[in-house]
Design an enzyme around this catalytic site. Sequence first.
Site, PDB file in Angstrom:
ATOM      1  N   GLN A 135       0.843  -1.200   0.000  1.00  0.00           N
ATOM      2  CA  GLN A 135       0.000   0.000   0.000  1.00  0.00           C
ATOM      3  C   GLN A 135       0.882   1.254   0.000  1.00  0.00           C
ATOM      4  OE1 GLN A 135      -3.114   1.139  -0.180  1.00  0.00           O
ATOM      5  NE2 GLN A 135      -3.688  -0.865  -0.933  1.00  0.00           N
ATOM      6  N   HIS A 136       1.376   1.598  -1.179  1.00  0.00           N
ATOM      7  CA  HIS A 136       2.306   2.719  -1.266  1.00  0.00           C
ATOM      8  C   HIS A 136       1.638   4.041  -0.866  1.00  0.00           C
ATOM      9  CE1 HIS A 136       4.950  -0.084  -3.281  1.00  0.00           C
ATOM     10  NE2 HIS A 136       4.045  -0.289  -4.228  1.00  0.00           N
ATOM     11  N   ASP A 137       0.610   4.417  -1.608  1.00  0.00           N
ATOM     12  CA  ASP A 137       0.055   5.763  -1.460  1.00  0.00           C
ATOM     13  C   ASP A 137      -0.804   5.926  -0.213  1.00  0.00           C
ATOM     14  OD1 ASP A 137       1.323   6.440  -3.801  1.00  0.00           O
ATOM     15  OD2 ASP A 137      -0.401   6.018  -5.063  1.00  0.00           O
TER      16      ASP A 137
END
Length: 316
Positions: free
Chosen positions: A237-239
């Site tokens: 879950q980068h963003d």
Amino acid sequence: MPRPIIIDTDPGIDDALAIMLAAASPEVELLGIVAVAGNVGIEYTAPNAAALADLLGLDCPVGRGSSSPLWRTPEYAPQVHGENGFGGYSLPASERVLEPGVPLLARLIESSADPVTVVAIGPLTNIALLMAEYPETAQKVERFVIMGGGTLRDTGNATPTAEFNIAFDPEAAVRVFGFGVPITMVGLNATHQALVGAQHLPDLMASGGPAAQMVAHLLGSYSDDANADSGDTGMAQHDSLALAAVLDPAVIGTEHYRVDVENTGRLTTGMTVVDYLGRWGTPNCDVAFDVDVPRFRALLNTRLTALDSRLKEARS
């Protein structure tokens, strides 16, 4: 009082979850969303941002920002996000009028009664243009929270040494990191810890509303190198991790270092270089290292479930 934020984004699968999380969270007031080319072209990212704002019932303005890096040829990532940026998931086309992105950034910063946090979860082209065209306005930003870069071995997913958002426009990143406004860098070394799958969002998946349906599709369609070895543990879950760090700073642990961006190297262009030894001068960046993964997953589950309930009620 809610913290005023602007999201600069290239939606993008993980961008969509970050925007949902912002829409679901009373800690922030979302002043606006500005699209930039990145995961896919601006002809997709801007309409995606507008359509997502419609789905979420947001009344904030949406802007259409830069269609390319400052001077490089764009290299998109349809192999990760699908041709339309949402892994093939379709939302009704928005009828919103999209404002020019960089002037919108400037207007929202200037018109806010309180200092603004800019959450930059795409390439940094719009932010660099803001700093070039409206430098006094950019200096008023309280903090830029950036999803980009990385440290040590977990530095690259676009190349062996560069994360995608930074590699897409390294010249923009050089300008941003050198500008002098406080920065938090949430890089791959942190986001690759933040794996989330449908099993970590049980309340949301049971809800079955419009947000749940979209999230289920997005989680199932996302593909990047980090997920190849993650088995059933979920997608990185980068963003939304960067957005969560604004809502609940305890989700990440940071250390203060000087960070610069390589933009001329044959093998290292786009690499974020962290000065651990303090040889380059004053630190300019809070670098994320540790992630409280259970806390982060719980935040996503509770907030997105509440959002889904509101969307279902609005439709009934």
